[in-house]
Design a protein around this motif. Structure first.
Motif, short mmCIF file in Angstrom:
data_model
loop_
_atom_site.label_atom_id
_atom_site.label_comp_id
_atom_site.label_asym_id
_atom_site.label_seq_id
_atom_site.Cartn_x
_atom_site.Cartn_y
_atom_site.Cartn_z
N THR A 139 0.85 -1.19 0.00
CA THR A 139 0.00 0.00 0.00
C THR A 139 0.88 1.23 0.00
N ILE A 140 0.51 2.18 -0.82
CA ILE A 140 1.34 3.38 -0.97
C ILE A 140 0.59 4.58 -0.42
N GLY A 141 1.31 5.43 0.29
CA GLY A 141 0.70 6.67 0.78
C GLY A 141 -0.37 6.42 1.82
N ILE B 122 -4.29 3.79 -12.25
CA ILE B 122 -2.83 3.81 -12.32
C ILE B 122 -2.27 2.39 -12.43
N GLU B 123 -2.86 1.49 -11.67
CA GLU B 123 -2.42 0.09 -11.76
C GLU B 123 -2.62 -0.46 -13.18
N LEU B 124 -3.74 -0.14 -13.76
CA LEU B 124 -4.02 -0.64 -15.11
C LEU B 124 -3.03 -0.07 -16.12
N GLY C 120 -16.46 7.15 -1.57
CA GLY C 120 -15.76 7.62 -2.77
C GLY C 120 -16.09 6.72 -3.94
N PRO C 121 -15.73 7.14 -5.15
CA PRO C 121 -16.07 6.35 -6.33
C PRO C 121 -15.29 5.04 -6.41
N GLY C 122 -15.77 4.12 -7.24
CA GLY C 122 -15.12 2.83 -7.41
C GLY C 122 -13.68 2.99 -7.88
N GLY C 123 -12.79 2.23 -7.28
CA GLY C 123 -11.40 2.21 -7.73
C GLY C 123 -10.53 3.24 -7.05
N ILE C 124 -11.09 4.01 -6.13
CA ILE C 124 -10.31 5.09 -5.52
C ILE C 124 -9.47 4.58 -4.36
N GLY C 125 -9.80 3.39 -3.87
CA GLY C 125 -8.98 2.80 -2.82
C GLY C 125 -9.64 2.72 -1.46
N LYS C 126 -10.97 2.67 -1.42
CA LYS C 126 -11.69 2.59 -0.15
C LYS C 126 -11.43 1.26 0.56
N SER C 127 -11.57 0.17 -0.20
CA SER C 127 -11.41 -1.14 0.43
C SER C 127 -9.98 -1.30 0.94
N1 LIG Z 1 -2.87 3.39 -1.43
C1 LIG Z 1 -2.80 2.37 -2.30
N2 LIG Z 1 -1.63 1.75 -2.51
C2 LIG Z 1 -1.56 0.74 -3.37
N3 LIG Z 1 -2.59 0.27 -4.08
C3 LIG Z 1 -3.79 0.82 -3.89
C4 LIG Z 1 -3.96 1.91 -3.00
N4 LIG Z 1 -5.25 2.26 -3.01
C5 LIG Z 1 -5.85 1.44 -3.88
N5 LIG Z 1 -4.98 0.58 -4.41
C6 LIG Z 1 -5.30 -0.45 -5.40
O1 LIG Z 1 -6.22 0.10 -6.33
C7 LIG Z 1 -7.25 -0.82 -6.64
C8 LIG Z 1 -8.60 -0.25 -6.27
O2 LIG Z 1 -8.69 -0.06 -4.88
P1 LIG Z 1 -9.95 -0.53 -4.02
O3 LIG Z 1 -10.35 -1.86 -4.42
O4 LIG Z 1 -9.61 -0.28 -2.61
O5 LIG Z 1 -11.02 0.52 -4.53
P2 LIG Z 1 -12.48 0.77 -3.99
O6 LIG Z 1 -12.57 2.22 -3.74
O7 LIG Z 1 -12.77 -0.12 -2.86
O8 LIG Z 1 -13.37 0.40 -5.25
P3 LIG Z 1 -14.86 -0.22 -5.32
O9 LIG Z 1 -15.80 0.90 -4.96
O10 LIG Z 1 -15.02 -0.62 -6.71
O11 LIG Z 1 -14.92 -1.35 -4.37
C9 LIG Z 1 -6.90 -2.09 -5.91
O12 LIG Z 1 -6.18 -2.93 -6.75
C10 LIG Z 1 -6.04 -1.61 -4.78
O13 LIG Z 1 -5.17 -2.61 -4.34
#
Ligand SMILES: Nc1ncnc2c1ncn2[C@@H]1O[C@H](COP(=O)(O)OP(=O)(O)OP(=O)(O)O)[C@@H](O)[C@H]1O
Ligand SMILES: [Mg+2]
Length: 693
Positions: free
Chosen positions: A6-8, A209-211, A32-39
């Motif tokens: 996990t970064i930052g 960014i991962e993609l 927050g929106p999907g993919g922003i890193g909530k989970s």
């Molecule tokens: N701070 C971070 N450092 C590294 N990877 C991250 C970070 N935040 C998110 N990611 C990566 O980005 C991707 C999306 O994050 P995550 O699944 O947490 O999004 P989400 O907000 O929960 O989306 P959704 O609403 O679709 O469930 C994941 O592959 C996750 O591992």
């Protein structure tokens, strides 16, 4: 737990931790929106807050849970509560959480946001629990503290040099993921500007960014930046129907997918039918007639490389999954192509076949393995039932549920099945008498144990009739046994009728070769004889049940029958025999991970200790068993407590010893309690199984 680092997020972690420490807010929603890193953030917070929640942190993925009615059963399942019916579930959860400082992470709550009011109720009943929710939308409930999750910081235009750019989390994430596909990649003064451009174009959205970083296998940062510059504005504009940052995310996914060869794109879209986790074998099984048939392995490998599919490991087995946003995208495409129905049917077909293969094992020697396998597949079993109901194959849904009867029983899962069956009945579509009988059977099951009435008896009678009419003698006999058991539970039990029906059912089940149902029905017969005061007869029934279960390798009934046998022996003063019996049921229950059975075994041994005058041991085992009962929700099965008279007598005789034991017992883990309860040799033999507990 994710494989990648996990970064930052230092600031976010500190802020949310401060909220948790204050304990003023008991429901924090990361929005927050999907993919922003909530989970991701929620997982990190849960990991870093062990000190605040000494009694446990639980992660509840709600991704595949669409019916608000399934919220409580899902929470119950994760907490290990046996769910035998809806009405008492809230109370069971409350009891399981009482006085425990736990954190419940409810991930992807937006799917069942209508269930939010239930959370408010949980708050009230579980005042020590804290809820951390991730959701795309605000829940709008009392007590909610909304914490908006932002994208990762991106470098500003001025930050041209590698050093300065690296200080932004978005760039650091890109570099980390790029190194995974291109070892040796480093940020330099030459490529830093391009990487910074990429991160800005993607608004710092981590998944985007991962993609993009995954494309570093074949493209340079400059080429990626250039392509994004060309495609993103178009793709973003096309997604006008969605909120802004979500638009960027969607566009990034589409862009990433557009660079895939056709077969891989088709494969990704098809993966949209799976629930959150699935196996490679399941993917392969869905290949018939698809563009990617025969190439699933390579295709999946490419999608994993492209960060579109995640791969993890559970219990040593590789497990695949899609992130929620990616799955939504995939399923959306499938729908657009008019292929969703077909893939859902294929999915349901595959899991129906899996159930047909695994279910027979539940009745005998394969029971332990079958329970583990079905537990792994649970999200897809749920999805399959839902698909069957959606596409109107209600009779197949009924068969599916019926085949797994033994599993629902062992896993304590009737509440959820009941929700499915009520939905099926509410469909107002023609169904066969057999399906109707199945649906009613499951709908009545919990009431049979909790609040049996004449209507329940009559309803089960209707099941007997409908099963009989459908020519399913096996099911009819099981329903007959269930009806007789319901008669036993009535406030004014009709023992004579119940006795006759149980005898008929056993005879029929024996003739049909359904050893599992025969054995469990013998247990009911034994209970009935006991109620009549015919203890010799009761003992003979329990012995017979044990014999039948042993012959077929049915651990569950061995545990149930063994505990009944031991209780009766205790009442009859046969202490040594009871002790040997309880040790056996403990061993069997451990193999099946059947905690309810463990609690009963411990209580039996408590009574044994009390009978021998060991107050401390008796207190300890009683408290350990009670902790399990509270947690798994069988505290109210009062008919099944046998140790209380002995324990009370002991408390009278040696109050200090019992109290000391109880204090120690309440602190024990299940494994520790078992280790204390068992004789040395048995403990050593079971040590490997206990180590994994
Ligand atoms: N701070 C971070 N450092 C590294 N990877 C991250 C970070 N935040 C998110 N990611 C990566 O980005 C991707 C999306 O994050 P995550 O699944 O947490 O999004 P989400 O907000 O929960 O989306 P959704 O609403 O679709 O469930 C994941 O592959 C996750 O591992
Ligand atoms: Mg999420």
């Amino acid at each position: 737990m994710p494989y990648t680092v996990t970064i930052g997020r230092e600031r976010e972690m500190a802020e949310v931790r401060a909220l948790l420490e204050r304990r003023g807010d008991r429901l924090i929603s990361l929005v927050g929106p999907g993919g922003i890193g909530k989970s991701r953030l929620a997982i990190e917070i849960a990991h870093a807050s062990a000190d605040l929640f000494p009694d446990g942190r639980y992660f509840l993925p709600l991704e595949g849970v669409f019916e608000p009615g399934l919220l409580l059963p899902t929470i119950a399942y994760v907490l290990g509560i046996r769910d035998n019916g809806e009405a008492a579930l809230e109370e069971r959860i409350a009891r399981a959480l009482a006085g425990r400082r736990v954190l419940l992470v409810l991930d992807n709550f937006e799917q069942i946001v209508e269930a939010a009011p239930l959370l408010v109720r949980l708050f009230d009943v579980a005042p020590e629990a804290t809820f951390l929710v991730t959701s795309r939308t605000v829940l709008r409930i009392r007590g909610e503290r909304v914490y908006e999750v932002d994208a990762l910081p991106v470098p500003d235009e001025a930050a041209r040099g590698g050093e300065r750019a690296m200080r932004s989390a978005a760039v650091a994430l890109f570099v980390d993921r790029a190194q995974a596909v291109k070892p040796g990649f480093a940020l330099t003064d030459e490529n830093a500007a391009a990487v910074a451009d990429i991160c800005r174009a993607l608004d710092g959205m981590p998944l985007a960014i991962e993609l993009a970083a995954a494309k570093m296998r074949v493209l340079t940062p400059q080429a990626i930046a250039q392509r994004l510059e060309q495609s993103l504005p178009l793709l973003t504009a096309a997604a006008r129907d969605v909120p802004e940052r979500h638009r960027t995310m969607r566009a990034a996914i589409e862009w990433s997918v557009s660079l895939l060869p056709d077969e891989q794109r088709a494969l990704l879209e098809d993966l949209g039918v799976f629930a959150r986790q699935f196996s490679l074998e399941a993917v392969e099984a869905l290949g018939a007639g698809r563009a990617w048939d025969g190439q699933a392995l390579d295709g999946i490998a490419a999608l994993v490389d492209g960060s579109l599919v995640k791969q993890t490991e559970i219990g040593g087995r590789p497990v695949l999954s899609l992130l929620a946003v990616v799955r939504e995208y995939a399923l959306g495409r499938l729908r657009e192509h008019g292929e969703a129905g077909r893939m859902r049917a294929a999915h349901a077909g595959h899991y129906s076949a899996l159930v047909a293969r695994v279910a027979p094992g539940l009745r005998g020697a394969g029971q332990g393995d079958a329970v583990v396998e079905l537990g792994m597949e649970l999200p897809n079993l749920r999805a399959a039932v839902r698909h069957l109901v959606h596409i109107g194959r209600l009779d197949d849904a009924g068969d599916f549920a019926w085949r797994l009867l033994v599993y629902w029983w062992i896993a304590g899962f009737f509440g959820e099945v009941r929700v499915w069956m009520l939905e099926l009945l509410g469909k107002d579509q023609p169904i066969t008498p057999h399906t109707r009988a199945v649906a009613w059977f499951f709908a009545l099951w919990s009431e049979l144990w909790q609040r049996p009435t004449e209507e329940v008896v009559a309803g089960l009678g209707e099941c007997v009739r409908l099963f009989g009419e459908s020519g399913d003698r096996d099911a009819a006999a099981m329903a007959t046994a269930a009806r007789a058991t319901a008669r036993l539970q009535l406030p004014l039990p009709d023992l004579a009728t119940a006795e006759r029906e149980l005898a008929e059912a056993v005879e029929e089940l024996h003739e049909l070769g359904n050893a599992w149902a025969e054995a469990i029905t013998e247990v009911s017969r034994g209970r009935l004889a006991w109620l009549h005061g015919r203890t010799d007869d009761a003992q003979a029934r329990f012995d017979r049940a044990t014999e039948v279960a042993e012959a077929s390798g049915d651990l569950f009934t061995l545990s149930v029958a063994g505990n009944h046998q031991a209780r009766l022996q205790l009442v009859r003063g046969e202490v040594d025999a009871a002790e040997a019996g309880c040790v056996r049921t403990l061993l069997v229950s451990i193999r099946l991970h059947f905690e309810e059975g463990i609690a009963y075994g411990l209580e039996g041994l408590c009574a044994v200790a009390a009978a021998r005058g060991d107050g401390e041991r008796a207190g300890m085992l009683a408290a350990a068993a009670d902790a399990i009962r509270q947690r798994v929700g069988v505290f109210d099965a009062e008919a099944f407590t046998v140790h209380t008279p002995q324990l009370d007598a002991m408390r009278e005789a040696a109050p200090a010893a019992v109290a000391a034991g109880e204090r120690r017992g309440a602190e024990l883990t299940v494994a520790e309690a078992i280790a204390i309860a068992l004789p040395d040799e048995e403990r050593d033999r079971i040590a490997p199984a206990l180590a994994q507990w």
